[in-house]
Design a protein around this motif. Structure first.
Motif, PDB file in Angstrom:
ATOM      1  N   HIS A 123      73.609  28.841 -66.247  1.00 41.97           N
ATOM      2  CA  HIS A 123      72.859  29.049 -65.008  1.00 41.97           C
ATOM      3  C   HIS A 123      72.811  27.789 -64.156  1.00 41.97           C
ATOM      4  O   HIS A 123      72.594  27.869 -62.943  1.00 41.97           O
ATOM      5  CB  HIS A 123      71.416  29.464 -65.322  1.00 41.97           C
ATOM      6  CG  HIS A 123      71.270  30.858 -65.816  1.00 41.97           C
ATOM      7  ND1 HIS A 123      71.747  31.281 -67.042  1.00 41.97           N
ATOM      8  CD2 HIS A 123      70.684  31.941 -65.251  1.00 41.97           C
ATOM      9  CE1 HIS A 123      71.451  32.564 -67.207  1.00 41.97           C
ATOM     10  NE2 HIS A 123      70.812  32.988 -66.137  1.00 41.97           N
ATOM     11  N   ASP A 125      73.770  24.424 -62.085  1.00 38.02           N
ATOM     12  CA  ASP A 125      74.831  24.077 -61.141  1.00 38.02           C
ATOM     13  C   ASP A 125      75.903  23.233 -61.842  1.00 38.02           C
ATOM     14  O   ASP A 125      75.586  22.271 -62.533  1.00 38.02           O
ATOM     15  CB  ASP A 125      74.232  23.308 -59.958  1.00 38.02           C
ATOM     16  CG  ASP A 125      75.176  23.220 -58.786  1.00 38.02           C
ATOM     17  OD1 ASP A 125      76.012  24.129 -58.621  1.00 38.02           O
ATOM     18  OD2 ASP A 125      75.072  22.239 -58.034  1.00 38.02           O
ATOM     19  N   ALA A 128      78.607  26.676 -65.101  1.00 36.14           N
ATOM     20  CA  ALA A 128      78.920  28.091 -65.321  1.00 36.14           C
ATOM     21  C   ALA A 128      80.087  28.295 -66.284  1.00 36.14           C
ATOM     22  O   ALA A 128      80.127  29.280 -67.012  1.00 36.14           O
ATOM     23  CB  ALA A 128      79.200  28.788 -63.994  1.00 36.14           C
ATOM     24  N   GLU A 165      69.787  32.312 -57.268  1.00 36.93           N
ATOM     25  CA  GLU A 165      71.141  31.741 -57.166  1.00 36.93           C
ATOM     26  C   GLU A 165      71.671  31.347 -58.545  1.00 36.93           C
ATOM     27  O   GLU A 165      72.836  31.572 -58.869  1.00 36.93           O
ATOM     28  CB  GLU A 165      71.123  30.524 -56.239  1.00 36.93           C
ATOM     29  CG  GLU A 165      72.477  29.903 -56.003  1.00 36.93           C
ATOM     30  CD  GLU A 165      72.388  28.694 -55.072  1.00 36.93           C
ATOM     31  OE1 GLU A 165      73.154  27.739 -55.312  1.00 36.93           O
ATOM     32  OE2 GLU A 165      71.580  28.712 -54.139  1.00 36.93           O
ATOM     33  N   ARG A 169      74.909  32.840 -60.487  1.00 39.42           N
ATOM     34  CA  ARG A 169      75.953  31.913 -60.938  1.00 39.42           C
ATOM     35  C   ARG A 169      76.367  32.248 -62.369  1.00 39.42           C
ATOM     36  O   ARG A 169      77.557  32.336 -62.690  1.00 39.42           O
ATOM     37  CB  ARG A 169      75.434  30.476 -60.855  1.00 39.42           C
ATOM     38  CG  ARG A 169      76.438  29.412 -61.208  1.00 39.42           C
ATOM     39  CD  ARG A 169      75.849  27.991 -61.141  1.00 39.42           C
ATOM     40  NE  ARG A 169      75.196  27.714 -59.863  1.00 39.42           N
ATOM     41  CZ  ARG A 169      73.894  27.431 -59.715  1.00 39.42           C
ATOM     42  NH1 ARG A 169      73.095  27.373 -60.766  1.00 39.42           N
ATOM     43  NH2 ARG A 169      73.397  27.188 -58.531  1.00 39.42           N
TER      44      ARG A 169
END
Length: 189
Positions: A123, A125, A128, A165, A169
């Motif tokens: 999850h 940034d 992924a 978000e 992702r």
């Protein structure tokens, strides 16, 4: 003249079987994120105890719990179970029954490879595509990138780092999670 009371539509119930408290917190987080967008579904995140460590036992327990809870109210519109992938291989003769048992009971299997912490890691940034090779490595890497993370983190603390978000992702690389999000009408107003 009296007006007829406005009828509030019933929410579709989604069953999410959870191997432990960490998964339940994640299910609660998903429910809260969806609720900020619409009120058409309710996530019923249920810890499957006892049963940890044996995927077949967890799937059988999830099926029983979903039936029992449905008997108390409306049937579930969708059912899924979160399972750690590192628990397979211990009893291969039982492992081969997992998919068929899930299918017969209408359960989507969401395999967390190798474990829940690896799913949470995806999850974040830039993470992924990370695929830790063991549960210990997954937890170590997650804690390196999220110093305050600990197992069974409450949903409110997950929400401090994981937003819509972040969930999208992870779902971009996790097809079963994406299927759950579709059932939740995630991201739709």
């Amino acid at each position: 003249m009296r007006r007829a009371p406005r009828k509030i539509p019933q929410r579709r119930r989604i069953f999410l079987g959870c191997e432990g408290e960490s998964e339940r917190s994640y299910g609660v987080l998903l429910g809260r994120l969806v609720e900020t967008r619409h009120r058409r579904v309710h996530v019923d995140a249920v810890v499957l105890q006892p049963g940890g460590g044996d995927p077949l036992a967890l799937v059988e327990l999830a099926a029983r719990q979903a039936r029992r809870r449905a008997d108390l109210g409306e049937d579930y519109a969708f059912k899924a179970v979160l399972l750690d992938g590192d628990t397979t291989g211990r009893t291969p003769e039982r492992d081969v029954k997992v998919a068929g048992t899930a299918e017969r009971n209408g359960l989507l299997l969401i395999w967390q490879i190798p474990c829940h912490e690896a799913l949470i890691l995806r999850h974040l940034d830039g993470c992924a595509a990370l695929r830790p090779t063991s549960s210990a490595r997954a937890l170590e890497e997650l804690q390196r990138r999220w110093p305050g993370y600990r197992k069974a983190l409450p949903a409110v603390e997950l929400a401090a780092r994981l937003d819509e978000e972040a969930v999208l992702r992870a779902a971009a690389t996790e097809s079963a999670l994406a299927s759950l999000l579709t059932a939740l009408e995630f991201g739709r107003d």
